[in-house]
Design an enzyme around this catalytic site. Structure first.
Site, PDB file in Angstrom:
ATOM      1  N   ASP A 158      37.533  29.115  51.492  1.00 42.18           N
ATOM      2  CA  ASP A 158      38.732  29.859  51.877  1.00 42.18           C
ATOM      3  C   ASP A 158      39.471  29.130  53.001  1.00 42.18           C
ATOM      4  O   ASP A 158      38.944  28.156  53.566  1.00 42.18           O
ATOM      5  CB  ASP A 158      38.316  31.281  52.304  1.00 42.18           C
ATOM      6  N   ASP A 218      46.030  37.330  46.732  1.00 46.31           N
ATOM      7  CA  ASP A 218      44.836  37.909  46.106  1.00 46.31           C
ATOM      8  C   ASP A 218      45.211  38.908  45.014  1.00 46.31           C
ATOM      9  O   ASP A 218      46.142  39.693  45.185  1.00 46.31           O
ATOM     10  CB  ASP A 218      44.012  38.690  47.138  1.00 46.31           C
TER      11      ASP A 218
HETATM   12  C1  GLA Z   1      40.753  35.912  51.091  1.00 50.71           C
HETATM   13  C2  GLA Z   1      40.624  35.331  49.705  1.00 50.71           C
HETATM   14  C3  GLA Z   1      39.949  36.343  48.787  1.00 50.71           C
HETATM   15  C4  GLA Z   1      38.581  36.717  49.343  1.00 50.71           C
HETATM   16  C5  GLA Z   1      38.738  37.207  50.774  1.00 50.71           C
HETATM   17  C6  GLA Z   1      37.397  37.406  51.444  1.00 50.71           C
HETATM   18  O1  GLA Z   1      41.634  36.977  51.117  1.00 50.71           O
HETATM   19  O2  GLA Z   1      41.885  34.973  49.180  1.00 50.71           O
HETATM   20  O3  GLA Z   1      39.816  35.819  47.480  1.00 50.71           O
HETATM   21  O4  GLA Z   1      37.740  35.598  49.291  1.00 50.71           O
HETATM   22  O5  GLA Z   1      39.495  36.311  51.570  1.00 50.71           O
HETATM   23  O6  GLA Z   1      37.504  37.771  52.775  1.00 50.71           O
END
Ligand code: GLA
Length: 421
Positions: A158, A218
């Site tokens: 990430d 997301d």
């Molecule tokens: C970000 C990523 C997600 C997930 C969260 C976890 O938002 O884009 O896919 O991994 O972090 O905290």
């Protein structure tokens, strides 16, 4: 009719020449990832069945074998955020939360491998993960080696808590560190997502560094979320789609929570998520297949309704997603409330998704001669409907009057197979 680059479509040059050279992800990876369904649920006292613990991943691995997921191609069982202990160990290594993962990640990896599956793990290029757990900044070599020692097969990396100007350096350094371990791990990056706010990412570098990469927000368990991902991808398709190909893929994020229980099941089981209608779930599957997207489910495989399972395991849709040519599809036309997406497959087959974006009224009909790619068919084409139901629509002439009826917010997924005279 508004067409977006459609005539160029068959001629579009793929940039997908140089990929991360680890021999992995030659087709988009398939598996399961905990985030969208289980998020950062770490309260195993209150919710032992759904908290992020070794038990959850072992149970998912068991179901993946027992219920045909592995045989359908879903291979990776992936941890997301919130698996580690808040503190590194005495030697500075990452460690799993000891209460939730008493056997540690190595034992979990062994278990997952014993089922013929692979294990994915999660970390962050910055000092902390998005949920505030330890990140890998200043520990890239150490963490890469730890993951390799545990037998991990994939790293989702990430991009939280890192200055955007340092993302490139961080993602590249971790890529080198993973390669230096000699273990082969799929490297899943979020690098472009965190750069788009500032400038257009350098996709040459992204593709050389990562096996897949997130570009956009997301996914949530809602139709508006899935629609916004499709729309973003279509609006940026000339910038992103040419970079997809064997070894490296655009990642529109998880197949959102398909926890489709019918009303009766809902009343009796009281579990799951209900964000998408069945038509919308079919739209997501069709779009993800045409986008050559990694197929990472985020749902509760222990309680999936049969209709959801049949869709996620639909071997014809999966075959489109996994087509060895590895070209990503494009939105090729917007025709009133319809949107057409097309993806060239091997053996000169064209996959076509016709979406009805109208969210009121009944099914709408679109003559297939209006699909831009129809003209690439030659004088005769064999037409197959893959979704909503499999149907051979027969050999059609150029001037066919065949039409497809598409439900509101639904999709008809077709293939056109030219027949040479
Ligand atoms: C970000 C990523 C997600 C997930 C969260 C976890 O938002 O884009 O896919 O991994 O972090 O905290």
């Amino acid at each position: 009719m508004r067409c977006t680059g459609l005539l160029l479509f068959p001629l579009l040059i793929s940039h997908a020449v140089k990929a991360l050279d680890n021999g992995l992800a030659l087709t988009p990876i398939m598996g399961w990832l905990h985030w969208a369904r289980f998020m950062c649920n770490v309260d195993c006292d209150a919710d032992p069945d759904n908290c992020i613990s070794e038990r959850l991943f072992m149970q998912m691995a068991d179901v993946m074998v027992k219920e045909g997921w592995r045989d359908a191609g879903y291979e990776y069982v992936c941890l997301d955020d919130c698996w580690p202990s808040r503190r590194r160990d005495a030697s500075g290594g990452l460690q799993a939360d000891p209460a939730r993962f008493p056997g540690g990640i190595k034992r979990l990896a062994d278990y997952v491998h014993s089922k013929g599956l692979k294990l994915g793990i999660y970390s962050d290029v910055g000092a902390e993960t998005c949920a505030g757990y330890p990140g890998s900044l200043d520990h890239y070599e150490k963490d890469a080696q730890t993951f390799a020692d545990w037998g991990v097969d994939l790293l989702k990396f990430d991009g939280c808590n890192m200055k955007w100007t340092r993302l490139a350096e961080g993602y590249r350094n971790m890529s080198r560190a993973l390669n230096a371990t000699g273990s082969r791990m799929v490297y899943s990056c979020e690098w472009p997502l965190y750069e788009w706010d500032f400038h257009k990412p350098n996709y040459t570098a992204v593709r050389e560094t990562c096996n897949q990469w997130r570009n956009y927000a997301d996914v949530y368990d809602s139709w508006s979320s899935v629609k916004s991902i499709a729309e973003w991808t279509a609006l940026h398709q000339d910038a992103v789609a040419p970079w997809a190909g064997p070894g490296g893929w655009n990642d529109p994020d998880m197949i959102s929570c398909k926890q489709w229980l019918n009303k009766m099941e809902h009343l009796t089981l009281v579990i799951g998520n209900y964000g998408l209608s069945h038509d919308q779930q079919e739209s997501q599957m069709a779009l993800w297949a045409l986008m050559a997207a990694p197929l990472l489910m985020s749902n509760d495989l222990r309680s999936l309704c049969p209709r959801a399972k049949a869709l996620l395991q639909n071997r014809r849709v999966i075959a489109i997603n996994q087509d060895p040519l590895g070209r990503q599809g494009y939105r090729t036309a917007t025709l009133g409330s319809f949107e057409v997406w097309e993806r060239p497959l091997s053996n000169r087959v064209l996959a076509v998704a016709v979406r009805n974006k109208q969210e009121i009224g009944g099914p709408q009909k679109l003559p297939i001669v209006k699909v831009p790619g129809w003209r690439t068919c030659g004088s005769l084409c064999n037409v197959t409907q893959i979704l909503p139901q499999y149907k051979e629509l027969g050999v059609q002439r150029q001037r066919t009057d065949l039409a497809v009826a598409v439900n509101p917010s639904g999709v008809v997924l077709l293939t056109f197979h030219p027949i040479l005279d």
